[in-house]
Design an enzyme around this catalytic site. Structure first.
Site, PDB file in Angstrom:
ATOM      1  N   SER A 192      -6.327   3.998   9.336  1.00  0.00           N
ATOM      2  CA  SER A 192      -6.968   3.628   7.670  1.00  0.00           C
ATOM      3  C   SER A 192      -6.020   3.108   6.948  1.00  0.00           C
ATOM      4  O   SER A 192      -6.889   1.734   6.656  1.00  0.00           O
ATOM      5  CB  SER A 192      -6.727   5.554   7.151  1.00  0.00           C
ATOM      6  OG  SER A 192      -6.939   4.506   5.667  1.00  0.00           O
ATOM      7  N   ASP A 199     -13.552   2.491   7.244  1.00  0.00           N
ATOM      8  CA  ASP A 199     -12.870   3.045   6.947  1.00  0.00           C
ATOM      9  C   ASP A 199     -12.400   3.595   5.948  1.00  0.00           C
ATOM     10  O   ASP A 199     -12.808   5.010   5.472  1.00  0.00           O
ATOM     11  CB  ASP A 199     -11.311   2.189   6.629  1.00  0.00           C
ATOM     12  CG  ASP A 199     -10.640   3.173   6.036  1.00  0.00           C
ATOM     13  OD1 ASP A 199      -9.803   3.692   6.274  1.00  0.00           O
ATOM     14  OD2 ASP A 199      -9.730   2.663   4.763  1.00  0.00           O
ATOM     15  N   LYS A 236      -7.327  -1.236   6.979  1.00  0.00           N
ATOM     16  CA  LYS A 236      -7.515  -1.715   5.640  1.00  0.00           C
ATOM     17  C   LYS A 236      -6.760  -3.644   5.143  1.00  0.00           C
ATOM     18  O   LYS A 236      -7.173  -4.314   4.927  1.00  0.00           O
ATOM     19  CB  LYS A 236      -7.463  -1.028   3.925  1.00  0.00           C
ATOM     20  CG  LYS A 236      -8.873  -0.539   4.251  1.00  0.00           C
ATOM     21  CD  LYS A 236      -8.443   0.354   2.750  1.00  0.00           C
ATOM     22  CE  LYS A 236      -7.301   1.333   2.625  1.00  0.00           C
ATOM     23  NZ  LYS A 236      -8.187   2.587   2.894  1.00  0.00           N
ATOM     24  N   ARG A 261     -13.142  12.876   5.492  1.00  0.00           N
ATOM     25  CA  ARG A 261     -11.865  12.859   5.866  1.00  0.00           C
ATOM     26  C   ARG A 261     -11.725  14.303   5.104  1.00  0.00           C
ATOM     27  O   ARG A 261     -10.929  14.996   4.595  1.00  0.00           O
ATOM     28  CB  ARG A 261     -10.573  12.430   5.647  1.00  0.00           C
ATOM     29  CG  ARG A 261     -10.997  11.407   7.656  1.00  0.00           C
ATOM     30  CD  ARG A 261      -9.575  10.247   7.613  1.00  0.00           C
ATOM     31  NE  ARG A 261      -8.120  10.685   6.910  1.00  0.00           N
ATOM     32  CZ  ARG A 261      -7.245  10.413   6.268  1.00  0.00           C
ATOM     33  NH1 ARG A 261      -8.147   8.614   6.392  1.00  0.00           N
ATOM     34  NH2 ARG A 261      -6.134  10.640   6.346  1.00  0.00           N
ATOM     35  N   HIS A 266       1.008  -1.271  -0.063  1.00  0.00           N
ATOM     36  CA  HIS A 266      -0.012   0.279   0.239  1.00  0.00           C
ATOM     37  C   HIS A 266       1.272   0.584   0.148  1.00  0.00           C
ATOM     38  O   HIS A 266       2.130   0.829   0.142  1.00  0.00           O
ATOM     39  CB  HIS A 266      -1.122   0.131   1.510  1.00  0.00           C
ATOM     40  CG  HIS A 266      -1.954   0.508   1.076  1.00  0.00           C
ATOM     41  ND1 HIS A 266      -3.524   0.052   0.284  1.00  0.00           N
ATOM     42  CD2 HIS A 266      -2.437   2.057   1.147  1.00  0.00           C
ATOM     43  CE1 HIS A 266      -4.032   1.149   0.209  1.00  0.00           C
ATOM     44  NE2 HIS A 266      -3.869   1.439   1.196  1.00  0.00           N
TER      45      HIS A 266
END
Ligand code: URA
Length: 434
Positions: free
Chosen positions: A183, A161, A187, A168, A82
């Site tokens: 966040s 999330d 995930k 956000r 990620h």
């Protein structure tokens, strides 16, 4: 307990208990907590922060807000990846098929654009027919059958999330260590991988503007990973200028395709190779940096990574004729050259401004409901450190709205700082945090 008390506590800089965090996450996910109440609490967290325990509790509660994917049927160590976000960041599009072409299975859940940064899902969806919203069993079948699948967060994975992330984005509360760490890690925990490689971007085009904050974010995510029994490695990478040359959805897909065919911009190459190296290491398939990077290069040169990309796209409904013939992608109506007015060396290119300009052209969303224009964006023709002369083209604007071109051109030129003195390049790979 009620949400007003919880908001007031964080507003007054007090610590929230695990039960209070759970009450908020559950309530917001099931609709009992309203958007405006969640917005108030998120803003209070943004302004007043959270301690380590609160961040861990928030992460675990968000991960538990939906299903936790069980990847054990794949019978292999799955390594996930990620990025904390950037401008021109098309790394996942390249990395996932590349790693899969090396015989390592990749099950990747990606996000949409956030703030001025682009999102992998939006880029994938610019390929006609590609379906990012498939069911969980199909996702697992794809990984089993062809070794790779890339999807969006549509499954019931960390739904809290998904809601908080979009919220956000709409209230300017993105660039915050507690919120980013929870966040991303919620995930990653929900999507089931045992090992995680994170690209923590640093610089003007990232949410972490300096290396110290990048390190803090990295350490936080590693700590959460430890508590959740997920080995996590962070690669801090430079995002002080856009990564590669293309910014915008179709434009980035084309750059990714060209990369997989061997046409690799140097900064993008370094990021892809370093992340791939750590994904190989964590999967237990190779511990030697040099050998790993040789393997990676050979699968670019022999076309296996490119073939895997085509297979992955076709397998999820994408029209592979576009991949094989990139001239089929719809182009923007106007392609405008941006020329510099002076001589010198490029000292900096503010990547956040470039990301915002690409968004303004239609490549990203200002509001949650905005529709993305896939064909628009910016192609840079210059990098920091490059010598330029008056009249040189430093960028191309791809626009569908003629009226925006002059404004974007002017702002683009303002954001490229040129001075007489040579400028040393910043390292693309800043450091590894384990
Ligand atoms: N990517 C995420 O998934 N979440 C963030 O908060 C930032 C980047």
């Amino acid at each position: 307990m009620n949400i007003l008390e919880i908001i007031a506590k964080k507003r007054d800089k007090k610590e929230l208990t695990r039960e209070e965090i759970q009450y908020f996450v559950k309530g917001y996910t099931n609709g009992e907590v309203e958007d405006y109440q969640a917005a108030a609490l998120v803003m209070a967290i943004y302004l007043n922060g959270m301690n380590d325990r609160e961040i861990t509790d928030l992460t675990i509660e968000m991960a538990n807000s939906g299903e936790i994917l069980d990847l054990s049927s794949l019978n292999e160590t799955i390594v996930d990846k990620h990025s904390t976000g950037g401008v021109g960041d098309k790394v996942s599009l390249i990395l996932c098929p590349l790693i899969s072409s090396l015989g390592i299975k990749v099950a990747k859940m990606s996000g949409r654009g956030l703030g001025f940064t682009g999102g992998t899902v939006d880029k994938l969806e610019s390929i006609p027919g590609y379906n990012t919203q498939i069911q969980m069993n199909e996702f697992l079948e794809n990984v089993k059958n062809i070794g790779v699948s890339m999807i969006s967060q549509t499954l019931n994975l960390a739904p809290a999330d998904k809601k908080i992330y979009a919220l956000r984005d709409s209230i300017s509360c993105v660039d915050n260590i507690a919120l980013i760490a929870s966040s991303i890690m919620s995930k990653k925990i929900a999507s089931g991988a045992e090992k995680i490689v994170l690209d923590v971007t640093v610089g003007s085009g990232a949410f972490m503007k300096n290396v110290e904050d990048g390190r803090k974010l990295a350490r936080k995510m590693i700590e959460i990973g430890k508590l959740a029994n997920r080995e996590t490695v962070c690669v801090l990478t430079n995002m002080d200028e856009p990564l590669g040359y293309a910014i915008g959805n179709t434009l980035e897909v084309i750059e990714a395709i060209n990369f997989l065919k061997g046409n690799m911009p140097e900064d993008l190459r370094q990021v892809v190779f370093e992340l791939a190296n750590y994904m190989i290491k964590l999967s237990g398939k190779g511990n030697d940096d040099t050998q790993n990077k040789e393997l990676i290069l050979s699968n670019i040169k022999n076309g296996k990574a490119y073939e895997k990309f085509i297979e992955m796209i076709g397998n999820q409904g994408g029209d592979i004729s576009y991949i094989k013939d990139i001239s089929k992608f719809e182009k923007a109506k106007y392609i405008e050259q941006v020329k510099v007015n002076e001589n010198g060396y490029i000292q900096s290119i503010n990547a956040q401004t470039i990301g915002q300009l690409a968004c303004y052209l239609g490549a990203g969303r200002i509001k949650k409901s905005d529709k993305i224009d896939n064909s628009v964006g910016i192609i840079m023709n210059s990098k920091v450190g490059q010598k330029v002369c008056q009249g040189d083209i430093v960028a191309y604007i791809h626009a569908n709205d003629k009226e925006k071109i002059e404004e974007v051109k002017e702002k683009l030129l303002q954001t490229i700082l040129i001075e007489d003195k040579p400028k040393e390049k910043i390292d693309t790979i800043i450091e590894i945090v384990k």
